[in-house]
Write a protein that holds these residues in place. Structure first.
Motif, PDB file in Angstrom:
ATOM      1  N   GLY A 114      15.347 -14.715  -1.957  1.00  0.00           N
ATOM      2  CA  GLY A 114      15.618 -13.981  -0.732  1.00  0.00           C
ATOM      3  C   GLY A 114      14.648 -12.831  -0.575  1.00  0.00           C
ATOM      4  O   GLY A 114      13.687 -12.712  -1.340  1.00  0.00           O
ATOM      5  N   ILE A 115      14.876 -11.997   0.425  1.00  0.00           N
ATOM      6  CA  ILE A 115      14.043 -10.806   0.596  1.00  0.00           C
ATOM      7  C   ILE A 115      14.930  -9.570   0.578  1.00  0.00           C
ATOM      8  O   ILE A 115      16.122  -9.643   0.875  1.00  0.00           O
ATOM      9  N   LYS A 116      14.316  -8.433   0.208  1.00  0.00           N
ATOM     10  CA  LYS A 116      15.042  -7.165   0.173  1.00  0.00           C
ATOM     11  C   LYS A 116      14.179  -6.114   0.845  1.00  0.00           C
ATOM     12  O   LYS A 116      12.975  -6.050   0.616  1.00  0.00           O
ATOM     13  N   ALA A 117      14.832  -5.280   1.671  1.00  0.00           N
ATOM     14  CA  ALA A 117      14.104  -4.232   2.398  1.00  0.00           C
ATOM     15  C   ALA A 117      14.402  -2.872   1.786  1.00  0.00           C
ATOM     16  O   ALA A 117      15.560  -2.565   1.471  1.00  0.00           O
ATOM     17  N   PHE A 118      13.346  -2.068   1.626  1.00  0.00           N
ATOM     18  CA  PHE A 118      13.477  -0.737   1.028  1.00  0.00           C
ATOM     19  C   PHE A 118      12.851   0.304   1.950  1.00  0.00           C
ATOM     20  O   PHE A 118      11.882   0.018   2.655  1.00  0.00           O
ATOM     21  N   ASP A 119      13.421   1.509   1.896  1.00  0.00           N
ATOM     22  CA  ASP A 119      12.839   2.644   2.596  1.00  0.00           C
ATOM     23  C   ASP A 119      11.517   2.984   1.891  1.00  0.00           C
ATOM     24  O   ASP A 119      11.511   3.236   0.689  1.00  0.00           O
ATOM     25  N   ALA A 120      10.424   2.998   2.632  1.00  0.00           N
ATOM     26  CA  ALA A 120       9.110   3.211   2.013  1.00  0.00           C
ATOM     27  C   ALA A 120       8.998   4.614   1.405  1.00  0.00           C
ATOM     28  O   ALA A 120       8.238   4.834   0.476  1.00  0.00           O
ATOM     29  N   TYR A 154      -0.183  -1.211   1.038  1.00  0.00           N
ATOM     30  CA  TYR A 154      -0.438   0.229   1.158  1.00  0.00           C
ATOM     31  C   TYR A 154       0.331   0.878   2.299  1.00  0.00           C
ATOM     32  O   TYR A 154       0.566   0.255   3.336  1.00  0.00           O
ATOM     33  N   SER A 155       0.655   2.176   2.089  1.00  0.00           N
ATOM     34  CA  SER A 155       1.198   2.975   3.177  1.00  0.00           C
ATOM     35  C   SER A 155       0.104   3.139   4.236  1.00  0.00           C
ATOM     36  O   SER A 155      -1.076   2.926   3.959  1.00  0.00           O
ATOM     37  N   ARG A 156       0.513   3.526   5.435  1.00  0.00           N
ATOM     38  CA  ARG A 156      -0.458   3.593   6.544  1.00  0.00           C
ATOM     39  C   ARG A 156      -1.605   4.548   6.268  1.00  0.00           C
ATOM     40  O   ARG A 156      -2.727   4.344   6.729  1.00  0.00           O
ATOM     41  N   ASP A 157      -1.313   5.624   5.511  1.00  0.00           N
ATOM     42  CA  ASP A 157      -2.371   6.591   5.224  1.00  0.00           C
ATOM     43  C   ASP A 157      -3.213   6.193   4.008  1.00  0.00           C
ATOM     44  O   ASP A 157      -4.136   6.910   3.635  1.00  0.00           O
ATOM     45  N   GLY A 158      -2.878   5.071   3.406  1.00  0.00           N
ATOM     46  CA  GLY A 158      -3.656   4.596   2.261  1.00  0.00           C
ATOM     47  C   GLY A 158      -3.427   5.395   0.985  1.00  0.00           C
ATOM     48  O   GLY A 158      -4.065   5.163  -0.025  1.00  0.00           O
ATOM     49  N   ILE A 186       4.681  -4.711   3.988  1.00  0.00           N
ATOM     50  CA  ILE A 186       5.113  -3.436   4.581  1.00  0.00           C
ATOM     51  C   ILE A 186       5.127  -3.565   6.097  1.00  0.00           C
ATOM     52  O   ILE A 186       4.271  -4.252   6.673  1.00  0.00           O
ATOM     53  N   SER A 187       6.097  -2.922   6.729  1.00  0.00           N
ATOM     54  CA  SER A 187       6.261  -3.090   8.179  1.00  0.00           C
ATOM     55  C   SER A 187       5.121  -2.430   8.944  1.00  0.00           C
ATOM     56  O   SER A 187       4.436  -1.540   8.448  1.00  0.00           O
ATOM     57  N   GLN A 188       4.973  -2.867  10.175  1.00  0.00           N
ATOM     58  CA  GLN A 188       3.978  -2.356  11.116  1.00  0.00           C
ATOM     59  C   GLN A 188       3.956  -0.827  11.159  1.00  0.00           C
ATOM     60  O   GLN A 188       2.895  -0.212  11.157  1.00  0.00           O
ATOM     61  N   ASP A 189       5.142  -0.205  11.156  1.00  0.00           N
ATOM     62  CA  ASP A 189       5.217   1.251  11.256  1.00  0.00           C
ATOM     63  C   ASP A 189       5.195   1.935   9.890  1.00  0.00           C
ATOM     64  O   ASP A 189       5.297   3.157   9.801  1.00  0.00           O
ATOM     65  N   GLY A 190       5.075   1.139   8.841  1.00  0.00           N
ATOM     66  CA  GLY A 190       4.949   1.706   7.501  1.00  0.00           C
ATOM     67  C   GLY A 190       6.235   2.240   6.907  1.00  0.00           C
ATOM     68  O   GLY A 190       6.225   2.831   5.832  1.00  0.00           O
ATOM     69  N   ARG A 191       7.374   2.032   7.579  1.00  0.00           N
ATOM     70  CA  ARG A 191       8.611   2.646   7.097  1.00  0.00           C
ATOM     71  C   ARG A 191       9.415   1.753   6.159  1.00  0.00           C
ATOM     72  O   ARG A 191      10.245   2.227   5.395  1.00  0.00           O
TER      73      ARG A 191
END
Lengths: 387, 112
Positions: free
Chosen positions: A122-128, A65-69, A106-111
């Motif tokens: 492997g892993i892939k990173a996306f802009d949230a 989930y995003s930080r705001d849920g 999801i990263s600590q800062d939710g981004r």
């Protein structure tokens, strides 16, 4: 005059009605694995409020989930990554990010949303926000050799820890610069099958399938490398067949102890988190899959691999033994506690329903029909490390 | 030495032929059992191989992937498992003939 008043009244009423406001703290979703659908639920009303279709192959799907849920990011087996809006009950964006995926984080800062993939490994990173691809880290553990990635977990400092099944290593990737991630590698052991980060974000544990033991990395002192805990817990005895891989997450930690599934043994292993020594083992009725602590840590709920997947054992952490053993449904695939644990939701795949139980007295509070339900994910995960 | 090798080869050929013959005459499970086996493969084998059998922790089980593999080896993998890998033996849940039926169905496109 009367007409004018009427119009005025209508305008006023409209203004009062406005958009209906609601928070997200008591929402969640149920994965319906066979139909590519999710059912949105409220944990307060214990009822579904919407269904969203078109999410592809959701067998073994998971969500963060995003930080705001408000937004859930759902990782499908077919490599689909879908961002859904729980308030508007719709798909915001959907991308196919790989051929075969196993989950994400999801990263600590939710981004940043990171997906972990089997093929290509492997892993892939996306802009949230946009689901734009930022960078990828192929799990190439030897020249030309790629590993399946398991046990991805967000850890403090915009980092992600994960394990390589074929590579036998734990990797920690730092996304401080999301387009140029930096990766540290640590030898772990034979065939890590899943991983977890402790709720404080300090320790990363990778369960090993190919040997008796668990690899543990202290993320506060990673230069010390990963070390083995619970080594030789099977003591050379022949393993029982494992018909489904166990799942690890930070929910295993309760009251200063970690409760971990033994591989090939019908036991839950208990480890003291201060010393990382085994302090007990609790016999249960099958090969554990999920070993989950109620949020207050008083109970541990255990479900099992085929053919014991209709059973659930509840361990009382004070008594250190199973205090309730029952069969709440057919094909119990997953369990999710209400944010503070007063009830638990179980997906009974082969009964096509989710069963809601009171955790104090095990009484059934209700059920929600769902087509082959698997994962259940509540928005309370948004604020927890490693979920 | 040579003679014993010859006998051994003959033995292998014979067993293979017999094995093949047995495959051909293996009785089909009845309709109810077929349904159970399909469900077992999709749901439980599916936890590693994927519900759509496109692979996961375990390899894909689609006709294209299995085409060049010997049937006997695949049957043995299901029935006895593969030591050193996570593939467990399924013999307590099916007969060898049922494992053969599953392999044949996997190779020709598994029913839903």
């Amino acid at each position: 005059m009367r007409l004018l008043l009427g119009v005025l009244l209508a305008v006023l009423l409209n203004a009062c009605a406005g958009p209906q406001l609601r928070g997200t703290g008591d929402l969640g979703l149920i994965i319906e694995r066979a139909t590519g659908r999710v059912t949105l639920v409220s944990t307060s009303s214990q009822q579904p409020y919407a269904r969203i279709e078109g999410l592809g192959d959701l067998s073994h799907a998971s969500a963060v989930y995003s930080r705001d849920g408000r937004y859930a990011f759902i990782f499908g087996r077919d490599g689909g990554l879908t961002k859904i809006d729980l308030l508007e009950a719709r798909i915001v964006k959907r991308v196919m990010q790989s051929g075969n995926a196993i989950g994400g984080s999801i990263s600590q800062d939710g981004r940043i949303v990171v997906a972990q993939n089997y093929t290509p490994g492997g892993i892939k990173a996306f802009d949230a926000e946009t689901l734009e691809l930022l960078s990828e880290v192929p799990a190439e553990y030897a020249p030309g050799k790629f590993s399946k990635v398991v046990g991805l977990a967000d850890v403090p400092g915009k980092k992600f820890a994960y394990a390589l099944f074929e590579g036998g290593e734990i990797w920690v990737t730092d996304f401080s610069n999301p387009r140029q991630p930096k990766t540290q590698r640590y030898p772990a052991g034979v065939q890590p099958y899943d991983g977890l980060v402790t709720p404080d974000g300090r320790y990363y544990l990778a369960g090993l399938f190919g040997e008796d033991g668990v690899a543990m990395l202290d993320l506060w002192q990673p230069e010390k490398g990963a070390r083995k805990i619970l080594e030789n817990y099977g003591r050379g005895q022949e393993k029982l067949p494992v018909f489904k891989m166990p799942h690890l997450r930070g929910w295993s930690v309760a009251q200063g102890k970690a409760y971990l599934p033994a591989i090939g043994r019908h036991e839950v292993l208990v480890v003291d988190v201060a010393t990382w020594k085994e302090v007990g083992r609790i016999p249960v009725r099958g090969q554990p899959v999920f070993v989950m602590a109620r949020p207050d840590g008083r109970q541990i709920w255990v479900n099992f691999a085929f053919p014991d997947n209709g059973k659930v054992d509840v361990i009382d952490t004070l008594a250190g033994k199973v205090v309730h053993a029952f069969e709440p449904g057919k094909g119990i695939l997953h369990m999710e506690f209400a944010p503070r644990g007063e009830n638990v939701w179980l997906s009974a795949r082969d009964d096509n329903k989710v069963v809601i139980l009171d955790t104090a007295n095990f009484a059934k509070l209700g059920e929600i029909s769902a087509d082959s339900p698997s994962g259940i994910f509540f928005t309370s995960r948004a604020a927890r490390i490693g979920f | 030495m040579l003679a014993s090798k010859l006998v051994f080869t003959l033995f292998l050929t014979l067993t293979a032929t017999l094995g093949g013959a047995r495959l051909a005459i293996a009785a089909e499970p009845d309709a109810v059992r077929q349904k159970e086996l399909v469900r077992l493969v999709r749901q439980d084998c599916g936890s590693c191989h994927g519900m759509t059998l496109q692979g996961g922790l375990g390899p894909a089980l689609l006709p294209a992937e299995l085409r060049d593999k010997p049937v006997e080896g695949l049957v043995a993998t299901i029935y006895y498992g593969r030591p050193g890998t996570p593939m467990p033996p399924w013999q307590q849940f099916m007969t060898e003939a049922e494992a053969e039926w599953i392999v044949q169905k996997l190779m020709s496109g598994f029913p839903n």
